[in-house]
Motif scaffolding. Structure first.
Motif, PDB file in Angstrom:
ATOM      1  N   GLN A   6      -2.026   5.481  12.170  1.00  0.00           N
ATOM      2  CA  GLN A   6      -2.858   5.901  11.047  1.00  0.00           C
ATOM      3  C   GLN A   6      -3.402   4.682  10.306  1.00  0.00           C
ATOM      4  O   GLN A   6      -2.794   3.615  10.320  1.00  0.00           O
ATOM      5  N   HIS A   7      -4.520   4.869   9.622  1.00  0.00           N
ATOM      6  CA  HIS A   7      -5.035   3.831   8.734  1.00  0.00           C
ATOM      7  C   HIS A   7      -4.132   3.762   7.512  1.00  0.00           C
ATOM      8  O   HIS A   7      -3.741   4.786   6.966  1.00  0.00           O
ATOM      9  N   GLY A   8      -3.815   2.541   7.089  1.00  0.00           N
ATOM     10  CA  GLY A   8      -3.004   2.352   5.893  1.00  0.00           C
ATOM     11  C   GLY A   8      -3.850   1.760   4.784  1.00  0.00           C
ATOM     12  O   GLY A   8      -5.080   1.865   4.798  1.00  0.00           O
ATOM     13  N   ASP A   9      -3.192   1.095   3.846  1.00  0.00           N
ATOM     14  CA  ASP A   9      -3.931   0.474   2.747  1.00  0.00           C
ATOM     15  C   ASP A   9      -4.272  -0.985   3.037  1.00  0.00           C
ATOM     16  O   ASP A   9      -4.753  -1.692   2.161  1.00  0.00           O
ATOM     17  N   ALA A  10      -4.032  -1.452   4.265  1.00  0.00           N
ATOM     18  CA  ALA A  10      -4.373  -2.802   4.747  1.00  0.00           C
ATOM     19  C   ALA A  10      -3.629  -3.900   3.999  1.00  0.00           C
ATOM     20  O   ALA A  10      -4.007  -5.053   4.060  1.00  0.00           O
ATOM     21  N   ARG A  11      -2.537  -3.563   3.323  1.00  0.00           N
ATOM     22  CA  ARG A  11      -1.765  -4.577   2.596  1.00  0.00           C
ATOM     23  C   ARG A  11      -1.164  -5.597   3.555  1.00  0.00           C
ATOM     24  O   ARG A  11      -1.178  -6.799   3.295  1.00  0.00           O
ATOM     25  N   GLY A  12      -0.639  -5.153   4.699  1.00  0.00           N
ATOM     26  CA  GLY A  12      -0.089  -6.081   5.685  1.00  0.00           C
ATOM     27  C   GLY A  12      -1.128  -7.077   6.169  1.00  0.00           C
ATOM     28  O   GLY A  12      -0.860  -8.278   6.274  1.00  0.00           O
ATOM     29  N   ARG A  13      -2.308  -6.604   6.448  1.00  0.00           N
ATOM     30  CA  ARG A  13      -3.396  -7.485   6.886  1.00  0.00           C
ATOM     31  C   ARG A  13      -3.727  -8.498   5.799  1.00  0.00           C
ATOM     32  O   ARG A  13      -3.918  -9.678   6.073  1.00  0.00           O
ATOM     33  N   LEU A  14      -3.758  -8.059   4.547  1.00  0.00           N
ATOM     34  CA  LEU A  14      -4.044  -8.963   3.427  1.00  0.00           C
ATOM     35  C   LEU A  14      -2.962 -10.032   3.265  1.00  0.00           C
ATOM     36  O   LEU A  14      -3.252 -11.153   2.852  1.00  0.00           O
ATOM     37  N   LEU A  15      -1.730  -9.680   3.597  1.00  0.00           N
ATOM     38  CA  LEU A  15      -0.624 -10.629   3.496  1.00  0.00           C
ATOM     39  C   LEU A  15      -0.507 -11.532   4.719  1.00  0.00           C
ATOM     40  O   LEU A  15       0.333 -12.430   4.749  1.00  0.00           O
ATOM     41  N   GLY A  16      -1.326 -11.278   5.746  1.00  0.00           N
ATOM     42  CA  GLY A  16      -1.280 -12.075   6.965  1.00  0.00           C
ATOM     43  C   GLY A  16      -0.425 -11.485   8.067  1.00  0.00           C
ATOM     44  O   GLY A  16      -0.153 -12.137   9.069  1.00  0.00           O
ATOM     45  N   PHE A  17       0.006 -10.228   7.904  1.00  0.00           N
ATOM     46  CA  PHE A  17       0.862  -9.555   8.872  1.00  0.00           C
ATOM     47  C   PHE A  17       0.312  -8.155   9.149  1.00  0.00           C
ATOM     48  O   PHE A  17       0.853  -7.163   8.653  1.00  0.00           O
ATOM     49  N   PRO A  18      -0.760  -8.042   9.930  1.00  0.00           N
ATOM     50  CA  PRO A  18      -1.328  -6.710  10.186  1.00  0.00           C
ATOM     51  C   PRO A  18      -0.321  -5.821  10.905  1.00  0.00           C
ATOM     52  O   PRO A  18       0.495  -6.305  11.696  1.00  0.00           O
ATOM     53  N   THR A  19      -0.384  -4.523  10.591  1.00  0.00           N
ATOM     54  CA  THR A  19       0.579  -3.592  11.164  1.00  0.00           C
ATOM     55  C   THR A  19      -0.099  -2.339  11.704  1.00  0.00           C
ATOM     56  O   THR A  19      -1.170  -1.960  11.252  1.00  0.00           O
ATOM     57  N   ALA A  20       0.574  -1.718  12.661  1.00  0.00           N
ATOM     58  CA  ALA A  20       0.234  -0.375  13.115  1.00  0.00           C
ATOM     59  C   ALA A  20       1.166   0.565  12.360  1.00  0.00           C
ATOM     60  O   ALA A  20       2.383   0.369  12.363  1.00  0.00           O
ATOM     61  N   ASN A  21       0.613   1.577  11.697  1.00  0.00           N
ATOM     62  CA  ASN A  21       1.381   2.430  10.790  1.00  0.00           C
ATOM     63  C   ASN A  21       1.557   3.844  11.329  1.00  0.00           C
ATOM     64  O   ASN A  21       0.596   4.461  11.772  1.00  0.00           O
ATOM     65  N   LEU A  22       2.788   4.327  11.220  1.00  0.00           N
ATOM     66  CA  LEU A  22       3.104   5.727  11.502  1.00  0.00           C
ATOM     67  C   LEU A  22       3.738   6.299  10.242  1.00  0.00           C
ATOM     68  O   LEU A  22       4.660   5.710   9.678  1.00  0.00           O
ATOM     69  N   THR A  23       3.263   7.447   9.791  1.00  0.00           N
ATOM     70  CA  THR A  23       3.843   8.109   8.627  1.00  0.00           C
ATOM     71  C   THR A  23       5.190   8.705   9.017  1.00  0.00           C
ATOM     72  O   THR A  23       5.304   9.372  10.038  1.00  0.00           O
ATOM     73  N   MET A  24       6.201   8.438   8.187  1.00  0.00           N
ATOM     74  CA  MET A  24       7.555   8.935   8.446  1.00  0.00           C
ATOM     75  C   MET A  24       7.904   9.950   7.368  1.00  0.00           C
ATOM     76  O   MET A  24       7.979   9.592   6.193  1.00  0.00           O
ATOM     77  N   SER A  25       8.110  11.187   7.740  1.00  0.00           N
ATOM     78  CA  SER A  25       8.494  12.206   6.766  1.00  0.00           C
ATOM     79  C   SER A  25       9.970  12.555   6.893  1.00  0.00           C
ATOM     80  O   SER A  25      10.433  13.503   6.293  1.00  0.00           O
ATOM     81  N   THR A  26      10.696  11.770   7.654  1.00  0.00           N
ATOM     82  CA  THR A  26      12.104  12.048   7.902  1.00  0.00           C
ATOM     83  C   THR A  26      12.995  11.369   6.871  1.00  0.00           C
ATOM     84  O   THR A  26      12.528  10.687   5.985  1.00  0.00           O
ATOM     85  N   SER A  27      14.283  11.521   7.052  1.00  0.00           N
ATOM     86  CA  SER A  27      15.264  10.930   6.150  1.00  0.00           C
ATOM     87  C   SER A  27      15.251   9.410   6.253  1.00  0.00           C
ATOM     88  O   SER A  27      14.606   8.834   7.127  1.00  0.00           O
ATOM     89  N   ALA A  28      16.023   8.787   5.403  1.00  0.00           N
ATOM     90  CA  ALA A  28      16.061   7.328   5.322  1.00  0.00           C
ATOM     91  C   ALA A  28      16.985   6.692   6.359  1.00  0.00           C
ATOM     92  O   ALA A  28      17.165   5.484   6.354  1.00  0.00           O
ATOM     93  N   ARG A  29      17.509   7.444   7.299  1.00  0.00           N
ATOM     94  CA  ARG A  29      18.507   6.884   8.215  1.00  0.00           C
ATOM     95  C   ARG A  29      17.985   5.738   9.067  1.00  0.00           C
ATOM     96  O   ARG A  29      18.757   4.905   9.519  1.00  0.00           O
TER      97      ARG A  29
END
Length: 159
Positions: free
Chosen positions: A36-59
């Motif tokens: 999914q498209h994110g807010d591009a914060r990782g790219r701005l910090l120099g660490f681009p990421t591929a994002n998956l939304t997690m709706s599960t528990s914190a385990r």
């Protein structure tokens, strides 16, 4: 659709075992979903990421050494993966995401299905005092993943 599977028997990759992409099937945690498209914060910090939304528990929250596999062509890359709410920016109420920073590759993954094979948990999630502290820790996490990938001779992009 996001899918998390627990596969068994659980086995960790180590330098004493040669790496084969087929051995990923024995890992204990695999997260599959569409990038999914994110807010591009990782790219701005120099660490681009591929994002998956997690709706599960914190385990699964934490930072992991992982292997990302594109489902359409089977290519794979070592990745530093963070799972959590990004509390440094959004507090405890931020959306839980899996963010995968693929090492040494720039590839367009938006709207593609990937599987993220979580291999070794590096550390817990934590809130950082400021962006500089976060960036410094991200650099150390990526170096840990780079060393892990080198120890198992994981070559990026191969099938």
């Amino acid at each position: 659709m996001l899918q998390i599977t627990r596969q068994s028997p659980a086995r960790r990759l180590t330098a004493s075992r040669p790496f084969a992409i087929e051995s990923l099937q024995s890992h204990d945690q695999v997260v599959t979903g569409v990038v999914q498209h994110g807010d591009a914060r990782g790219r701005l910090l120099g660490f681009p990421t591929a994002n998956l939304t997690m709706s599960t528990s914190a385990r699964l929250d934490g930072v992991w050494s992982a292997v990302v596999v594109t489902e359409d062509d089977g290519r794979h890359w070592p990745a530093a993966v963070s799972i959590g709410r990004r509390t440094t920016f959004y507090g405890r109420h931020g959306q839980r995401l899996l963010e995968a920073h693929l090492l040494d590759v720039e590839i367009e993954l938006y709207d593609r299905e990937i599987s993220v094979h979580l291999v070794n948990r590096i550390r817990s999630q934590r809130r950082f005092r400021d962006v500089e502290d976060l960036v410094g820790q991200l650099a150390r996490d990526i170096e840990d993943v780079r060393n892990w990938a080198a120890s198992i001779s994981l070559e990026a992009g191969t099938r």
